[in-house]
Design a protein around this motif. Structure first.
Motif, PDB file in Angstrom:
ATOM      1  N   PRO A  45       0.834  -1.208   0.000  1.00  0.00           N
ATOM      2  CA  PRO A  45       0.000   0.000   0.000  1.00  0.00           C
ATOM      3  C   PRO A  45       0.864   1.253   0.000  1.00  0.00           C
ATOM      4  O   PRO A  45       2.009   1.229   0.436  1.00  0.00           O
ATOM      5  N   LEU A  46       0.302   2.330  -0.522  1.00  0.00           N
ATOM      6  CA  LEU A  46       1.007   3.600  -0.509  1.00  0.00           C
ATOM      7  C   LEU A  46       1.118   4.079   0.930  1.00  0.00           C
ATOM      8  O   LEU A  46       0.185   3.952   1.712  1.00  0.00           O
ATOM      9  N   THR A  47       2.267   4.623   1.284  1.00  0.00           N
ATOM     10  CA  THR A  47       2.486   5.080   2.658  1.00  0.00           C
ATOM     11  C   THR A  47       2.592   6.592   2.755  1.00  0.00           C
ATOM     12  O   THR A  47       2.554   7.133   3.838  1.00  0.00           O
ATOM     13  N   LYS A  48       2.745   7.265   1.623  1.00  0.00           N
ATOM     14  CA  LYS A  48       2.828   8.723   1.604  1.00  0.00           C
ATOM     15  C   LYS A  48       1.635   9.267   0.847  1.00  0.00           C
ATOM     16  O   LYS A  48       1.104   8.621  -0.049  1.00  0.00           O
ATOM     17  N   GLU A  49       1.227  10.467   1.231  1.00  0.00           N
ATOM     18  CA  GLU A  49       0.094  11.095   0.563  1.00  0.00           C
ATOM     19  C   GLU A  49       0.458  11.415  -0.881  1.00  0.00           C
ATOM     20  O   GLU A  49       1.551  11.896  -1.173  1.00  0.00           O
ATOM     21  N   VAL A  50      -0.462  11.133  -1.789  1.00  0.00           N
ATOM     22  CA  VAL A  50      -0.248  11.476  -3.196  1.00  0.00           C
ATOM     23  C   VAL A  50      -1.089  12.691  -3.540  1.00  0.00           C
ATOM     24  O   VAL A  50      -2.149  12.924  -2.963  1.00  0.00           O
ATOM     25  N   SER A  51      -0.607  13.472  -4.472  1.00  0.00           N
ATOM     26  CA  SER A  51      -1.295  14.684  -4.891  1.00  0.00           C
ATOM     27  C   SER A  51      -2.590  14.327  -5.618  1.00  0.00           C
ATOM     28  O   SER A  51      -2.688  13.282  -6.266  1.00  0.00           O
ATOM     29  N   THR A  52      -3.550  15.217  -5.517  1.00  0.00           N
ATOM     30  CA  THR A  52      -4.791  15.005  -6.255  1.00  0.00           C
ATOM     31  C   THR A  52      -4.705  15.598  -7.654  1.00  0.00           C
ATOM     32  O   THR A  52      -5.535  15.296  -8.496  1.00  0.00           O
ATOM     33  N   SER A  53      -3.696  16.444  -7.909  1.00  0.00           N
ATOM     34  CA  SER A  53      -3.511  16.970  -9.260  1.00  0.00           C
ATOM     35  C   SER A  53      -2.638  15.998 -10.043  1.00  0.00           C
ATOM     36  O   SER A  53      -1.794  15.302  -9.488  1.00  0.00           O
ATOM     37  N   ILE A  54      -2.878  15.945 -11.317  1.00  0.00           N
ATOM     38  CA  ILE A  54      -2.187  14.986 -12.177  1.00  0.00           C
ATOM     39  C   ILE A  54      -1.351  15.738 -13.200  1.00  0.00           C
ATOM     40  O   ILE A  54      -1.781  16.752 -13.754  1.00  0.00           O
ATOM     41  N   ILE A  55      -0.140  15.248 -13.442  1.00  0.00           N
ATOM     42  CA  ILE A  55       0.662  15.774 -14.541  1.00  0.00           C
ATOM     43  C   ILE A  55       0.949  14.615 -15.495  1.00  0.00           C
ATOM     44  O   ILE A  55       0.885  13.450 -15.110  1.00  0.00           O
ATOM     45  N   SER A  56       1.244  14.932 -16.698  1.00  0.00           N
ATOM     46  CA  SER A  56       1.520  13.920 -17.702  1.00  0.00           C
ATOM     47  C   SER A  56       2.868  14.213 -18.327  1.00  0.00           C
ATOM     48  O   SER A  56       3.326  15.357 -18.327  1.00  0.00           O
ATOM     49  N   PHE A  57       3.507  13.199 -18.830  1.00  0.00           N
ATOM     50  CA  PHE A  57       4.770  13.403 -19.525  1.00  0.00           C
ATOM     51  C   PHE A  57       4.897  12.368 -20.627  1.00  0.00           C
ATOM     52  O   PHE A  57       4.213  11.353 -20.625  1.00  0.00           O
ATOM     53  N   ARG A  58       5.772  12.645 -21.554  1.00  0.00           N
ATOM     54  CA  ARG A  58       6.060  11.702 -22.632  1.00  0.00           C
ATOM     55  C   ARG A  58       7.483  11.216 -22.436  1.00  0.00           C
ATOM     56  O   ARG A  58       8.435  11.980 -22.579  1.00  0.00           O
ATOM     57  N   PRO A  59       7.639   9.938 -22.122  1.00  0.00           N
ATOM     58  CA  PRO A  59       8.993   9.421 -21.935  1.00  0.00           C
ATOM     59  C   PRO A  59       9.717   9.333 -23.288  1.00  0.00           C
ATOM     60  O   PRO A  59       9.088   9.340 -24.348  1.00  0.00           O
ATOM     61  N   TYR A  60      11.025   9.269 -23.205  1.00  0.00           N
ATOM     62  CA  TYR A  60      11.796   9.040 -24.429  1.00  0.00           C
ATOM     63  C   TYR A  60      11.419   7.672 -24.984  1.00  0.00           C
ATOM     64  O   TYR A  60      11.177   6.719 -24.232  1.00  0.00           O
ATOM     65  N   ALA A  61      11.351   7.580 -26.314  1.00  0.00           N
ATOM     66  CA  ALA A  61      10.929   6.335 -26.961  1.00  0.00           C
ATOM     67  C   ALA A  61      11.799   5.162 -26.520  1.00  0.00           C
ATOM     68  O   ALA A  61      11.289   4.060 -26.284  1.00  0.00           O
ATOM     69  N   GLU A  62      13.083   5.398 -26.355  1.00  0.00           N
ATOM     70  CA  GLU A  62      13.990   4.309 -25.990  1.00  0.00           C
ATOM     71  C   GLU A  62      13.777   3.823 -24.556  1.00  0.00           C
ATOM     72  O   GLU A  62      14.187   2.728 -24.210  1.00  0.00           O
ATOM     73  N   ASP A  63      13.113   4.616 -23.716  1.00  0.00           N
ATOM     74  CA  ASP A  63      12.862   4.221 -22.328  1.00  0.00           C
ATOM     75  C   ASP A  63      11.488   3.597 -22.116  1.00  0.00           C
ATOM     76  O   ASP A  63      11.239   2.989 -21.074  1.00  0.00           O
ATOM     77  N   LEU A  64      10.608   3.728 -23.083  1.00  0.00           N
ATOM     78  CA  LEU A  64       9.227   3.306 -22.898  1.00  0.00           C
ATOM     79  C   LEU A  64       9.096   1.814 -22.604  1.00  0.00           C
ATOM     80  O   LEU A  64       8.366   1.429 -21.685  1.00  0.00           O
TER      81      LEU A  64
END
Length: 65
Positions: A21-40
């Motif tokens: 289970p998660l032990t730290k509070e997570v934010s309610t706002s969401i951000i998105s990102f695009r990983p590098y193709a080689e890391d996906l």
């Protein structure tokens, strides 16, 4: 401790089955990102991508401080 609204459980996210289970509070706002193709593919191989990304961001931010 995360609130009930943000706590992932087997009932609301079956992909978390078997993960701690998660032990730290997570934010309610969401951000998105695009990983590098080689890391996906390597990222997709991780069962708990969200925690991996959270921890990687925290490490990077701490290194800047």
């Amino acid at each position: 401790m995360p609130s009930e609204d943000t706590q992932f459980t087997r009932n609301n996210l079956p992909a978390r089955r078997g993960l701690p289970p998660l032990t730290k509070e997570v934010s309610t706002s969401i951000i998105s990102f695009r990983p590098y193709a080689e890391d996906l593919q390597r990222l997709n191989n991780k069962k708990d991508k969200a925690t991996f990304i959270r921890d990687a961001v925290r490490l990077a931010l701490d290194a800047e401080a």
